[in-house]
Motif scaffolding. Structure first.
Motif, PDB file in Angstrom:
ATOM      1  N   GLU A  67      -0.170   4.712 -12.986  1.00 42.49           N
ATOM      2  CA  GLU A  67       0.567   3.849 -13.918  1.00 42.49           C
ATOM      3  C   GLU A  67       1.849   3.323 -13.281  1.00 42.49           C
ATOM      4  O   GLU A  67       2.193   2.152 -13.426  1.00 42.49           O
ATOM      5  CB  GLU A  67       0.886   4.608 -15.208  1.00 42.49           C
ATOM      6  CG  GLU A  67       1.687   3.814 -16.212  1.00 42.49           C
ATOM      7  CD  GLU A  67       0.991   2.548 -16.711  1.00 42.49           C
ATOM      8  OE1 GLU A  67       1.697   1.674 -17.261  1.00 42.49           O
ATOM      9  OE2 GLU A  67      -0.233   2.408 -16.556  1.00 42.49           O
ATOM     10  N   TYR A  68       2.569   4.174 -12.565  1.00 48.92           N
ATOM     11  CA  TYR A  68       3.772   3.738 -11.865  1.00 48.92           C
ATOM     12  C   TYR A  68       3.432   2.616 -10.881  1.00 48.92           C
ATOM     13  O   TYR A  68       4.115   1.605 -10.820  1.00 48.92           O
ATOM     14  CB  TYR A  68       4.414   4.912 -11.133  1.00 48.92           C
ATOM     15  CG  TYR A  68       5.679   4.533 -10.390  1.00 48.92           C
ATOM     16  CD1 TYR A  68       6.916   4.622 -11.008  1.00 48.92           C
ATOM     17  CD2 TYR A  68       5.630   4.080  -9.070  1.00 48.92           C
ATOM     18  CE1 TYR A  68       8.072   4.268 -10.339  1.00 48.92           C
ATOM     19  CE2 TYR A  68       6.784   3.726  -8.399  1.00 48.92           C
ATOM     20  CZ  TYR A  68       8.001   3.813  -9.033  1.00 48.92           C
ATOM     21  OH  TYR A  68       9.147   3.450  -8.367  1.00 48.92           O
ATOM     22  N   CYS A  69       2.358   2.816 -10.137  1.00 50.68           N
ATOM     23  CA  CYS A  69       1.956   1.804  -9.155  1.00 50.68           C
ATOM     24  C   CYS A  69       1.539   0.510  -9.844  1.00 50.68           C
ATOM     25  O   CYS A  69       1.866  -0.586  -9.384  1.00 50.68           O
ATOM     26  CB  CYS A  69       0.833   2.335  -8.274  1.00 50.68           C
ATOM     27  SG  CYS A  69       1.406   3.622  -7.150  1.00 50.68           S
ATOM     28  N   ARG A  70       0.841   0.617 -10.960  1.00 47.37           N
ATOM     29  CA  ARG A  70       0.416  -0.578 -11.681  1.00 47.37           C
ATOM     30  C   ARG A  70       1.631  -1.369 -12.174  1.00 47.37           C
ATOM     31  O   ARG A  70       1.710  -2.571 -11.986  1.00 47.37           O
ATOM     32  CB  ARG A  70      -0.470  -0.206 -12.867  1.00 47.37           C
ATOM     33  CG  ARG A  70      -1.090  -1.413 -13.572  1.00 47.37           C
ATOM     34  CD  ARG A  70      -1.784  -1.035 -14.856  1.00 47.37           C
ATOM     35  NE  ARG A  70      -0.871  -0.545 -15.872  1.00 47.37           N
ATOM     36  CZ  ARG A  70      -0.033  -1.316 -16.575  1.00 47.37           C
ATOM     37  NH1 ARG A  70       0.038  -2.598 -16.347  1.00 47.37           N
ATOM     38  NH2 ARG A  70       0.749  -0.778 -17.490  1.00 47.37           N
ATOM     39  N   THR A  71       2.603  -0.679 -12.759  1.00 48.83           N
ATOM     40  CA  THR A  71       3.761  -1.379 -13.311  1.00 48.83           C
ATOM     41  C   THR A  71       4.703  -1.916 -12.234  1.00 48.83           C
ATOM     42  O   THR A  71       5.450  -2.846 -12.491  1.00 48.83           O
ATOM     43  CB  THR A  71       4.559  -0.486 -14.279  1.00 48.83           C
ATOM     44  OG1 THR A  71       5.001   0.675 -13.584  1.00 48.83           O
ATOM     45  CG2 THR A  71       3.728  -0.099 -15.481  1.00 48.83           C
ATOM     46  N   HIS A  72       4.655  -1.326 -11.038  1.00 48.02           N
ATOM     47  CA  HIS A  72       5.525  -1.785  -9.949  1.00 48.02           C
ATOM     48  C   HIS A  72       4.768  -2.608  -8.901  1.00 48.02           C
ATOM     49  O   HIS A  72       5.286  -2.850  -7.813  1.00 48.02           O
ATOM     50  CB  HIS A  72       6.228  -0.588  -9.302  1.00 48.02           C
ATOM     51  CG  HIS A  72       7.259   0.018 -10.177  1.00 48.02           C
ATOM     52  ND1 HIS A  72       6.955   0.959 -11.146  1.00 48.02           N
ATOM     53  CD2 HIS A  72       8.592  -0.196 -10.281  1.00 48.02           C
ATOM     54  CE1 HIS A  72       8.058   1.293 -11.780  1.00 48.02           C
ATOM     55  NE2 HIS A  72       9.063   0.612 -11.278  1.00 48.02           N
ATOM     56  N   VAL A 127       0.846  -1.202   0.000  1.00 52.65           N
ATOM     57  CA  VAL A 127       0.000   0.000   0.000  1.00 52.65           C
ATOM     58  C   VAL A 127       0.877   1.246   0.000  1.00 52.65           C
ATOM     59  O   VAL A 127       1.787   1.384   0.826  1.00 52.65           O
ATOM     60  CB  VAL A 127      -0.933   0.009   1.227  1.00 52.65           C
ATOM     61  CG1 VAL A 127      -1.696   1.322   1.336  1.00 52.65           C
ATOM     62  CG2 VAL A 127      -1.891  -1.165   1.152  1.00 52.65           C
ATOM     63  N   VAL A 128       0.584   2.152  -0.931  1.00 52.54           N
ATOM     64  CA  VAL A 128       1.271   3.442  -0.984  1.00 52.54           C
ATOM     65  C   VAL A 128       0.231   4.544  -1.122  1.00 52.54           C
ATOM     66  O   VAL A 128      -0.902   4.306  -1.546  1.00 52.54           O
ATOM     67  CB  VAL A 128       2.275   3.529  -2.158  1.00 52.54           C
ATOM     68  CG1 VAL A 128       3.420   2.555  -1.988  1.00 52.54           C
ATOM     69  CG2 VAL A 128       1.598   3.346  -3.495  1.00 52.54           C
ATOM     70  N   ILE A 157       4.395   7.821  -2.862  1.00 53.84           N
ATOM     71  CA  ILE A 157       4.834   7.978  -4.241  1.00 53.84           C
ATOM     72  C   ILE A 157       4.557   9.415  -4.682  1.00 53.84           C
ATOM     73  O   ILE A 157       3.476   9.944  -4.408  1.00 53.84           O
ATOM     74  CB  ILE A 157       4.154   6.960  -5.190  1.00 53.84           C
ATOM     75  CG1 ILE A 157       4.560   7.176  -6.645  1.00 53.84           C
ATOM     76  CG2 ILE A 157       2.653   7.013  -5.086  1.00 53.84           C
ATOM     77  CD1 ILE A 157       5.932   6.733  -6.960  1.00 53.84           C
ATOM     78  N   ALA A 158       5.555  10.035  -5.291  1.00 57.71           N
ATOM     79  CA  ALA A 158       5.421  11.390  -5.840  1.00 57.71           C
ATOM     80  C   ALA A 158       6.047  11.385  -7.229  1.00 57.71           C
ATOM     81  O   ALA A 158       6.951  10.589  -7.497  1.00 57.71           O
ATOM     82  CB  ALA A 158       6.115  12.413  -4.946  1.00 57.71           C
ATOM     83  N   PRO A 159       5.580  12.246  -8.115  1.00 59.73           N
ATOM     84  CA  PRO A 159       6.184  12.277  -9.451  1.00 59.73           C
ATOM     85  C   PRO A 159       7.673  12.626  -9.417  1.00 59.73           C
ATOM     86  O   PRO A 159       8.464  12.056 -10.150  1.00 59.73           O
ATOM     87  CB  PRO A 159       5.397  13.355 -10.185  1.00 59.73           C
ATOM     88  CG  PRO A 159       4.112  13.460  -9.457  1.00 59.73           C
ATOM     89  CD  PRO A 159       4.431  13.146  -8.025  1.00 59.73           C
ATOM     90  N   ALA A 160       8.046  13.567  -8.571  1.00 57.28           N
ATOM     91  CA  ALA A 160       9.438  14.000  -8.440  1.00 57.28           C
ATOM     92  C   ALA A 160       9.598  14.625  -7.058  1.00 57.28           C
ATOM     93  O   ALA A 160       8.615  14.954  -6.393  1.00 57.28           O
ATOM     94  CB  ALA A 160       9.792  15.007  -9.525  1.00 57.28           C
ATOM     95  N   LEU A 173      10.020   6.624   0.487  1.00 57.63           N
ATOM     96  CA  LEU A 173       9.655   7.670  -0.458  1.00 57.63           C
ATOM     97  C   LEU A 173      10.057   7.195  -1.846  1.00 57.63           C
ATOM     98  O   LEU A 173      11.226   6.959  -2.118  1.00 57.63           O
ATOM     99  CB  LEU A 173      10.359   8.991  -0.122  1.00 57.63           C
ATOM    100  CG  LEU A 173      10.135  10.133  -1.103  1.00 57.63           C
ATOM    101  CD1 LEU A 173       8.638  10.476  -1.216  1.00 57.63           C
ATOM    102  CD2 LEU A 173      10.926  11.349  -0.696  1.00 57.63           C
ATOM    103  N   LEU A 174       9.062   7.026  -2.709  1.00 56.00           N
ATOM    104  CA  LEU A 174       9.293   6.562  -4.075  1.00 56.00           C
ATOM    105  C   LEU A 174       9.053   7.725  -5.025  1.00 56.00           C
ATOM    106  O   LEU A 174       8.084   8.467  -4.871  1.00 56.00           O
ATOM    107  CB  LEU A 174       8.337   5.416  -4.412  1.00 56.00           C
ATOM    108  CG  LEU A 174       8.339   4.246  -3.432  1.00 56.00           C
ATOM    109  CD1 LEU A 174       7.166   3.339  -3.704  1.00 56.00           C
ATOM    110  CD2 LEU A 174       9.647   3.498  -3.527  1.00 56.00           C
ATOM    111  N   LEU A 175       9.917   7.872  -6.005  1.00 53.71           N
ATOM    112  CA  LEU A 175       9.777   8.933  -6.997  1.00 53.71           C
ATOM    113  C   LEU A 175       9.586   8.291  -8.368  1.00 53.71           C
ATOM    114  O   LEU A 175      10.391   7.460  -8.784  1.00 53.71           O
ATOM    115  CB  LEU A 175      11.002   9.833  -7.007  1.00 53.71           C
ATOM    116  CG  LEU A 175      11.332  10.519  -5.681  1.00 53.71           C
ATOM    117  CD1 LEU A 175      12.635  11.292  -5.790  1.00 53.71           C
ATOM    118  CD2 LEU A 175      10.192  11.421  -5.245  1.00 53.71           C
ATOM    119  N   ALA A 176       8.510   8.692  -9.034  1.00 51.44           N
ATOM    120  CA  ALA A 176       8.243   8.139 -10.362  1.00 51.44           C
ATOM    121  C   ALA A 176       9.319   8.566 -11.352  1.00 51.44           C
ATOM    122  O   ALA A 176       9.686   7.809 -12.236  1.00 51.44           O
ATOM    123  CB  ALA A 176       6.860   8.565 -10.845  1.00 51.44           C
TER     124      ALA A 176
END
Length: 142
Positions: free
Chosen positions: A38-43, A14-15, A81-84, A108-111
């Motif tokens: 999309e980032y979450c779907r692919t990861h 969960v993010v 998750i954040a874009p940048a 902290l995940l960055l797309a």
């Protein structure tokens, strides 16, 4: 015989998303949300919600960020998750918010990862061209 894990509906970690949208069009907002999804779907992550910080502020404790910290305290939350990194705010605020996120134990995940600073390469030199010129003849007799 049971199906393989890849063929079963399995929830990923969960993010929660975080966006900083100051003077952003509705189309840009939709595109940013879609990029997080999309980032979450692919990861293989489960995007459970997106917190949106709208006012330009110099305080790291906005209502949206405080809400994000509250959900990070819930059990089984993997991270943010954040874009940048810029979506956490200007550099001093982003640094403080990063510290607070990491203090909760969340990731902290960055797309989009920060670009590596590269030095401009030296200009390519063409191979030396031989130019026709006078030919020197050496006397072979000595």
């Amino acid at each position: 015989m049971e199906a393989l894990t890849e063929h079963r509906p399995v929830n990923g970690p969960v993010v929660y998303g975080f966006l900083r949208l100051v003077r952003v069009s509705a189309a840009r907002q939709s595109a940013l949300r879609a990029s997080l999804a999309e980032y979450c779907r692919t990861h293989e992550l489960q995007l459970s919600g997106v917190f949106t910080d709208r006012p330009a502020t110099s305080d790291p404790t906005s209502a949206a960020f405080t809400g994000l910290l509250d959900v990070l305290a819930l059990p089984d939350v993997y991270g943010v998750i954040a874009p940048a990194l810029s979506h956490l705010g200007p550099k001093p605020i982003a640094a403080e918010r990063t510290r607070r996120i990491e203090a909760t134990g969340a990731r902290l995940l960055l797309a989009r990862q920060p670009r590596a600073i590269t030095r401009p390469s030296a200009p390519r030199r063409e191979p030396a061209q031989r130019r026709p010129g006078p030919v020197r003849v050496l006397d072979a007799e000595s």
